[in-house]
Design a protein around this motif. Structure first.
Motif, PDB file in Angstrom:
ATOM      1  N   THR A  15       0.834  -1.211   0.000  1.00 36.92           N
ATOM      2  CA  THR A  15       0.000   0.000   0.000  1.00 36.92           C
ATOM      3  C   THR A  15       0.865   1.257   0.000  1.00 36.92           C
ATOM      4  O   THR A  15       0.602   2.220  -0.733  1.00 36.92           O
ATOM      5  CB  THR A  15      -0.921   0.004   1.242  1.00 36.92           C
ATOM      6  OG1 THR A  15      -1.647  -1.230   1.274  1.00 36.92           O
ATOM      7  CG2 THR A  15      -1.896   1.161   1.203  1.00 36.92           C
ATOM      8  N   LEU A  16       1.907   1.242   0.825  1.00 31.66           N
ATOM      9  CA  LEU A  16       2.839   2.372   0.859  1.00 31.66           C
ATOM     10  C   LEU A  16       3.512   2.550  -0.504  1.00 31.66           C
ATOM     11  O   LEU A  16       3.677   3.669  -0.994  1.00 31.66           O
ATOM     12  CB  LEU A  16       3.897   2.124   1.939  1.00 31.66           C
ATOM     13  CG  LEU A  16       4.923   3.237   2.161  1.00 31.66           C
ATOM     14  CD1 LEU A  16       4.248   4.521   2.627  1.00 31.66           C
ATOM     15  CD2 LEU A  16       5.976   2.791   3.183  1.00 31.66           C
ATOM     16  N   LEU A  17       3.860   1.436  -1.111  1.00 30.60           N
ATOM     17  CA  LEU A  17       4.490   1.468  -2.440  1.00 30.60           C
ATOM     18  C   LEU A  17       3.551   2.121  -3.461  1.00 30.60           C
ATOM     19  O   LEU A  17       3.964   2.974  -4.259  1.00 30.60           O
ATOM     20  CB  LEU A  17       4.809   0.033  -2.857  1.00 30.60           C
ATOM     21  CG  LEU A  17       5.951  -0.234  -3.836  1.00 30.60           C
ATOM     22  CD1 LEU A  17       7.223   0.472  -3.426  1.00 30.60           C
ATOM     23  CD2 LEU A  17       6.172  -1.736  -3.955  1.00 30.60           C
ATOM     24  N   GLY A  18       2.279   1.735  -3.419  1.00 28.27           N
ATOM     25  CA  GLY A  18       1.298   2.323  -4.340  1.00 28.27           C
ATOM     26  C   GLY A  18       1.168   3.816  -4.131  1.00 28.27           C
ATOM     27  O   GLY A  18       1.100   4.596  -5.100  1.00 28.27           O
ATOM     28  N   PHE A  19       1.176   4.244  -2.866  1.00 27.77           N
ATOM     29  CA  PHE A  19       1.099   5.683  -2.567  1.00 27.77           C
ATOM     30  C   PHE A  19       2.316   6.410  -3.146  1.00 27.77           C
ATOM     31  O   PHE A  19       2.206   7.497  -3.721  1.00 27.77           O
ATOM     32  CB  PHE A  19       1.015   5.882  -1.053  1.00 27.77           C
ATOM     33  CG  PHE A  19       1.085   7.323  -0.638  1.00 27.77           C
ATOM     34  CD1 PHE A  19       0.004   8.170  -0.793  1.00 27.77           C
ATOM     35  CD2 PHE A  19       2.270   7.839  -0.105  1.00 27.77           C
ATOM     36  CE1 PHE A  19       0.081   9.511  -0.430  1.00 27.77           C
ATOM     37  CE2 PHE A  19       2.356   9.175   0.261  1.00 27.77           C
ATOM     38  CZ  PHE A  19       1.260  10.012   0.103  1.00 27.77           C
ATOM     39  N   GLY A  20       3.485   5.803  -3.002  1.00 25.57           N
ATOM     40  CA  GLY A  20       4.715   6.427  -3.515  1.00 25.57           C
ATOM     41  C   GLY A  20       4.679   6.604  -5.020  1.00 25.57           C
ATOM     42  O   GLY A  20       5.062   7.664  -5.550  1.00 25.57           O
ATOM     43  N   PHE A  21       4.194   5.591  -5.743  1.00 24.88           N
ATOM     44  CA  PHE A  21       4.131   5.697  -7.209  1.00 24.88           C
ATOM     45  C   PHE A  21       3.126   6.774  -7.638  1.00 24.88           C
ATOM     46  O   PHE A  21       3.350   7.491  -8.614  1.00 24.88           O
ATOM     47  CB  PHE A  21       3.771   4.350  -7.829  1.00 24.88           C
ATOM     48  CG  PHE A  21       4.910   3.373  -7.807  1.00 24.88           C
ATOM     49  CD1 PHE A  21       6.131   3.692  -8.378  1.00 24.88           C
ATOM     50  CD2 PHE A  21       4.768   2.132  -7.209  1.00 24.88           C
ATOM     51  CE1 PHE A  21       7.197   2.800  -8.362  1.00 24.88           C
ATOM     52  CE2 PHE A  21       5.822   1.229  -7.186  1.00 24.88           C
ATOM     53  CZ  PHE A  21       7.041   1.563  -7.760  1.00 24.88           C
ATOM     54  N   LEU A  22       2.016   6.878  -6.915  1.00 28.37           N
ATOM     55  CA  LEU A  22       1.042   7.924  -7.239  1.00 28.37           C
ATOM     56  C   LEU A  22       1.643   9.308  -7.039  1.00 28.37           C
ATOM     57  O   LEU A  22       1.440  10.217  -7.856  1.00 28.37           O
ATOM     58  CB  LEU A  22      -0.197   7.766  -6.352  1.00 28.37           C
ATOM     59  CG  LEU A  22      -1.301   6.858  -6.878  1.00 28.37           C
ATOM     60  CD1 LEU A  22      -2.452   6.798  -5.877  1.00 28.37           C
ATOM     61  CD2 LEU A  22      -1.807   7.343  -8.239  1.00 28.37           C
ATOM     62  N   LEU A  23       2.399   9.470  -5.955  1.00 28.76           N
ATOM     63  CA  LEU A  23       3.045  10.748  -5.676  1.00 28.76           C
ATOM     64  C   LEU A  23       3.983  11.138  -6.828  1.00 28.76           C
ATOM     65  O   LEU A  23       3.972  12.287  -7.303  1.00 28.76           O
ATOM     66  CB  LEU A  23       3.833  10.644  -4.367  1.00 28.76           C
ATOM     67  CG  LEU A  23       4.735  11.839  -4.030  1.00 28.76           C
ATOM     68  CD1 LEU A  23       3.904  13.077  -3.749  1.00 28.76           C
ATOM     69  CD2 LEU A  23       5.627  11.511  -2.826  1.00 28.76           C
ATOM     70  N   ILE A  24       4.767  10.171  -7.291  1.00 26.53           N
ATOM     71  CA  ILE A  24       5.721  10.455  -8.374  1.00 26.53           C
ATOM     72  C   ILE A  24       4.974  10.829  -9.652  1.00 26.53           C
ATOM     73  O   ILE A  24       5.351  11.771 -10.367  1.00 26.53           O
ATOM     74  CB  ILE A  24       6.631   9.223  -8.596  1.00 26.53           C
ATOM     75  CG1 ILE A  24       7.521   9.019  -7.371  1.00 26.53           C
ATOM     76  CG2 ILE A  24       7.487   9.402  -9.852  1.00 26.53           C
ATOM     77  CD1 ILE A  24       8.233   7.693  -7.352  1.00 26.53           C
TER      78      ILE A  24
END
Length: 559
Positions: A481-490
């Protein structure tokens, strides 16, 4: 031959802030993009498509992890779960990891790095894009109309008898293989025939060396996969019994043919990642590369040895002890060539003037995942250990660390490093660092629990599991979930920067890579005048080293 301003990377102070006539605005209209033969525009279209499928594949992965949040059923049925992890694998491998770096950055920068105005076969280059689109469309048809449940490995005889829509997915992968072959052929011919005067083989940028090695694998190994997938599709449709032991077929034959391609395919994914890292490390350290020839030839070494290691995927298939030992030793040779690169990259940093940018943060992440994942790969090449971890989550975590982790770290490093050159705009550096930390931490949080799950004996691809595995599965899902949030931010700050980002100079990082010698964004013909190259790439020995401070060279007003 007279020299032009494009012979060496211009200093930020001398270069125009933003090239007003560039490949993005030289022609207008959708038709100009759909029929373009400009390698840079084709690279941008690969960027849009592979990024789209990256998020689609990532969504499938997140749904799989949510399903595994509890030991029993959570949000989907067992059949849906089987289809979901299969589609995740197919999309991420065939539609993102294999084509991403060669399709985007190979297309965009390989001709520029060689001083060429385009690739050797521009029309063939456009064809490779449309083959990608057609292959993706066929595979999507199969996914929408039922999907398949075989796993991305399509193991026979199950794949020849499943009731799901495996045939369109197989045919989609078959067509995608042609796209890969065409791209590889173009790069090889371009490197042989279109190098500018002064760029000898020993003066080619290291990015080109690795892409060249990748292209050799693409051309030699991909046809074997194409034939194998076609045989499975034909057997599924007509029931020939090639891989079905009940009718005299041999399922192990499928595994030999599949892994003869798919193990080198691992290097089709990771060699382009190494290509990116070899470029960014010099710019990060502001130093000449340590061991140019060692880094260049180790790429060819990995490509060569990669063809003889497929058997380590078959340690438990009944192969002889001698065969298993030979495949195990050969697999460790890959580790030697990889270690040569890691040593030289690290030595390049020694006493360097390192600027800790977002793309350098991804380099650090790449090095961690490559070394950690590589060491687990050495362990898996040891027969006795491989038998213990066979088909467990340890293998899943190993694959994701060294293949997915390393490839994505390099893909993100390349995006941040070359973004100003491709679009003439700067991304917000602070948010870039926040994104890098989020991605590296999220990746570790997702897959380190899976190493432990595999070591404790949890099989991969299981829909339900004993409760003793529950805490580690929860930890892995939170990491995803954290990984998905990071990709969205980028994604958000890159899209934002296209319109609101500060205008970049021609060479904001002070890099001595050949590609930084042209304007940002590059003109349609790549260079103003005929470029010549009096010094090797990655050469920081002559003249003053330019500032590595990304903000020092930025222009705060639109041109």
């Amino acid at each position: 031959m007279s020299q032009s301003p494009a012979t060496t990377p211009p200093s930020p102070a001398d270069a125009p802030a933003y090239n007003p006539r560039n490949y993005l605005n030289a022609e207008a209209g959708i038709r100009s993009w759909l029929l373009t033969r400009d390698h840079k525009r084709i690279g941008i279209m690969f960027l849009a498509l592979t990024t789209l499928f990256f998020f689609v594949g990532g969504l499938f992965a997140l749904l799989v992890r949510i399903e595994l949040l509890t030991p029993g059923p959570t949000i989907m049925s067992a059949m849906t779960y089987n289809r979901m992890f299969t589609l995740h694998g197919v999309v991420m491998i065939f539609l993102f990891m294999i084509p991403a770096i060669p399709g985007i950055f190979g297309n965009f920068f390989l001709p520029i790095m060689l001083g060429a105005r385009d690739v050797a076969f521009p029309r063939l280059n456009l064809l490779s894009l449309y083959l990608y689109v057609i292959g993706a469309g066929i595979a999507l048809y199969g996914m929408i109309h039922g999907g398949t449940d075989t796993g991305w490995t399509f193991y026979a005889p199950y794949s020849t008898t499943t009731i799901t829509k495996v045939v369109p997915v197989l045919l989609g992968a078959f067509v995608l293989g042609f796209s890969s072959i065409v791209t590889g052929l173009n790069f090889i011919v371009t490197a042989h025939t279109l190098r500018a005067p002064g760029i000898t083989w020993m003066r080619m940028p290291l990015f080109v060396w690795s892409i060249y090695a990748t292209s050799i694998i693409q051309i030699l190994a991909t046809p074997v996969l194409g034939i194998t997938l076609l045989m499975v599709a034909v057997e599924h449709a007509f029931g020939f019994g090639i891989f079905d032991p009940a009718r005299g077929g041999d399922p192990i034959l499928f595994q030999h043919m599949f892994w003869f391609y798919s193990h080198p395919a691992v290097y089709i994914m990771v060699l382009p990642a190494m290509a990116v890292i070899s470029e960014v490390i010099c710019a990060a350290a502001h130093k000449n590369i340590f061991g140019y020839k060692a880094v260049a030839f180790s790429s060819l070494g990995i490509a060569f040895v990669g063809f003889f290691t497929w058997g380590h995927h078959l340690f438990t298939s009944g192969q002889s002890t001698l065969d298993a030992g030979i495949f195990g030793v050969l697999s460790m040779f890959v580790g030697i060539f990889t270690a040569i690169k890691v040593f030289n990259w690290t030595a390049t940093l020694y006493k360097g003037s390192v600027a800790f940018t977002a793309w350098f943060a991804y380099f650090c992440g790449f090095l961690f995942f490559l070394v950690f994942g590589g060491m687990t790969g050495i362990a898996l090449a040891t027969v006795s250990l491989d038998v213990h971890w066979q088909d467990t989550y340890f293998v899943v975590a190993h694959f994701h660390f060294i293949m997915v982790g390393a490839t994505i770290m390099a893909w993100l490093a390349a995006l941040h490093y070359w973004w100003p050159k491709m679009f003439g705009r700067m991304y917000p550096e602070r948010w870039g660092l926040v994104g890098a930390v989020t991605i590296v931490f999220g990746f570790n949080a997702t897959f380190i629990p899976q190493f432990l799950l595999g070591n404790y004996g949890m099989p991969r691809r299981y829909y339900s599991y004993p409760e003793r595995f529950w805490p580690l599965n929860v930890a892995s899902t939170l990491g995803a979930t954290l990984l998905g949030f990071g990709f969205l931010l980028i994604l958000i700050y890159f899209l934002w920067s296209l319109k609101y980002g500060r205008v970049a100079s021609a060479n904001p990082w002070g890099s001595r890579g050949y590609e930084w010698g042209t304007l940002s964004p590059p003109p349609p013909e790549n260079f103003i005048g005929q470029p010549v190259y009096p010094s090797p790439p990655h050469d920081y020995t002559e003249g003053s080293v330019q500032s590595g401070d990304p903000h020092a060279a930025e222009v705060t007003h639109a041109a």
